[in-house]
Design an enzyme around this catalytic site. Structure first.
Site, PDB file in Angstrom:
ATOM      1  N   GLU A  46     -11.484  -1.932  -2.921  1.00  0.00           N
ATOM      2  CA  GLU A  46     -10.730  -0.662  -1.974  1.00  0.00           C
ATOM      3  C   GLU A  46      -9.568  -0.020  -2.454  1.00  0.00           C
ATOM      4  O   GLU A  46      -9.714   0.206  -3.895  1.00  0.00           O
ATOM      5  CB  GLU A  46     -10.006  -1.698  -0.828  1.00  0.00           C
ATOM      6  N   ASP A  76       0.696  -1.104  -0.101  1.00  0.00           N
ATOM      7  CA  ASP A  76       0.092  -0.172  -0.028  1.00  0.00           C
ATOM      8  C   ASP A  76       0.978   1.309  -0.068  1.00  0.00           C
ATOM      9  O   ASP A  76       0.806   2.282   0.925  1.00  0.00           O
ATOM     10  CB  ASP A  76      -0.894   0.156   1.133  1.00  0.00           C
TER      11      ASP A  76
END
Length: 310
Positions: free
Chosen positions: A203, A39
């Site tokens: 997401e 991420d």
């Protein structure tokens, strides 16, 4: 639907140089140094490139003078903060931090939660600058609980063409949402707009403006199932920051639409956790030859006939 976020044990990571292994395309950068990540959020401040990342010891940090050679920095809030415990089981784990500079200060939104749990929070921290690193935590600015239609993780700060700041966020449940941000407090306020959803999982929203459109990038599928990971990056565009976001086929992203930008390759699979700065997109891919650790990828992002491409 549950959200299972994947973490790596950073103590065993060290530095990794893959050089030519990254040359998946003409616009993909050759990277060296501390390239294991998950991420990654990228931002160029002055002449220095910065990345913040998911970590189990606070907020992970990397830096580079050129965006190519990366050094692992000191974690932000590495000892953890007391309020995190009610959301992440009293650990030091932080997910998907999002870093920017706006209105003369560095700002960072980040998520604290536990695997598969909807009791989650998005926190906010500010600093004089990224380089100075004098971060001050402002606590939780959005929270979610069982029964809500969203999960308060994976934040992304974005400023629209009129100068109004917003925050997008969300993972699984009813998908991706967007809320206006107060320019003074930096806290989300007002209407919650639903932007995208997908039954396979969705997401990591990231929104940018280019030309006449806003572009919403998302990570879809399963991020962290080893060889069975199906993560990939998709996008749509809209003339309004609040949507609707349509893909190349005209399908609304709320209805599962999304044109695939990156689906990975033979060795490095399941790309996701994307962010963009200075015309470059950063994301992680899983290395199928190294225990499916997340590896940093950066590519120049172009727009052709109004659509993004590498």
């Amino acid at each position: 639907m549950n959200k299972f976020k994947h973490l790596k044990k950073w103590a065993a990571v060290g530095c990794l140089a893959l050089a030519s292994s990254f040359n998946a395309g003409a616009t993909t950068w050759t990277l060296t140094g501390a390239v294991v990540t998950h991420d990654p959020s990228i931002y160029k401040e002055g002449n220095t490139w910065w990345i913040t990342e998911t970590s189990d010891t606070g907020i992970g940090v990397k830096y580079s003078p050129d965006g190519r050679a990366w050094t692992q920095g000191v974690s932000i809030f590495g000892g953890g903060l007391s309020w995190w415990g009610q959301y992440n089981g009293n650990t030091k784990t932080v997910w998907a931090p999002d870093i920017h500079v706006w209105n003369g200060k560095a700002i960072m939104y980040y998520a604290v939660s536990s695997f598969g749990k909807q009791k989650s929070a998005i926190g906010l921290a500010t600093a004089t600058s990224i380089a100075k690193g004098d971060w001050s935590d402002k606590g939780a600015v959005i929270t979610s609980a069982p029964g809500d239609n969203f999960n308060a993780i994976d934040p992304n700060f974005v400023v629209d063409k009129s100068g109004q700041p917003w925050l997008s966020y969300g993972s699984f449940w009813d998908g991706i949402f967007l809320t206006r941000v107060d320019a003074n407090t930096l806290k989300p306020t007002g209407t919650k707009y639903r932007l995208a959803d997908d039954s396979t999982g969705i997401e990591n929203p990231f929104i940018i403006a280019n030309g006449s459109y806003y572009y919403l990038f998302v990570s879809k599928g399963s991020c962290c199932a080893g060889a069975n990971s199906t993560y990939h990056i998709s996008y749509g565009r809209s003339t309004s920051i609040t949507g609707p976001y349509l893909d190349k086929n005209g399908v609304n992203m709320i209805n599962g639409g999304g044109t695939v930008l990156d689906s990975g390759g033979a060795r490095f699979i399941a790309p996701g956790g994307e962010s963009i700065s200075n015309g470059a997109m950063v994301r992680h891919r899983l290395d199928s030859q190294n225990n499916y650790n997340g590896v940093l990828f950066i590519s120049d992002l172009f727009f052709t006939n109004g659509w993004p491409t590498f």
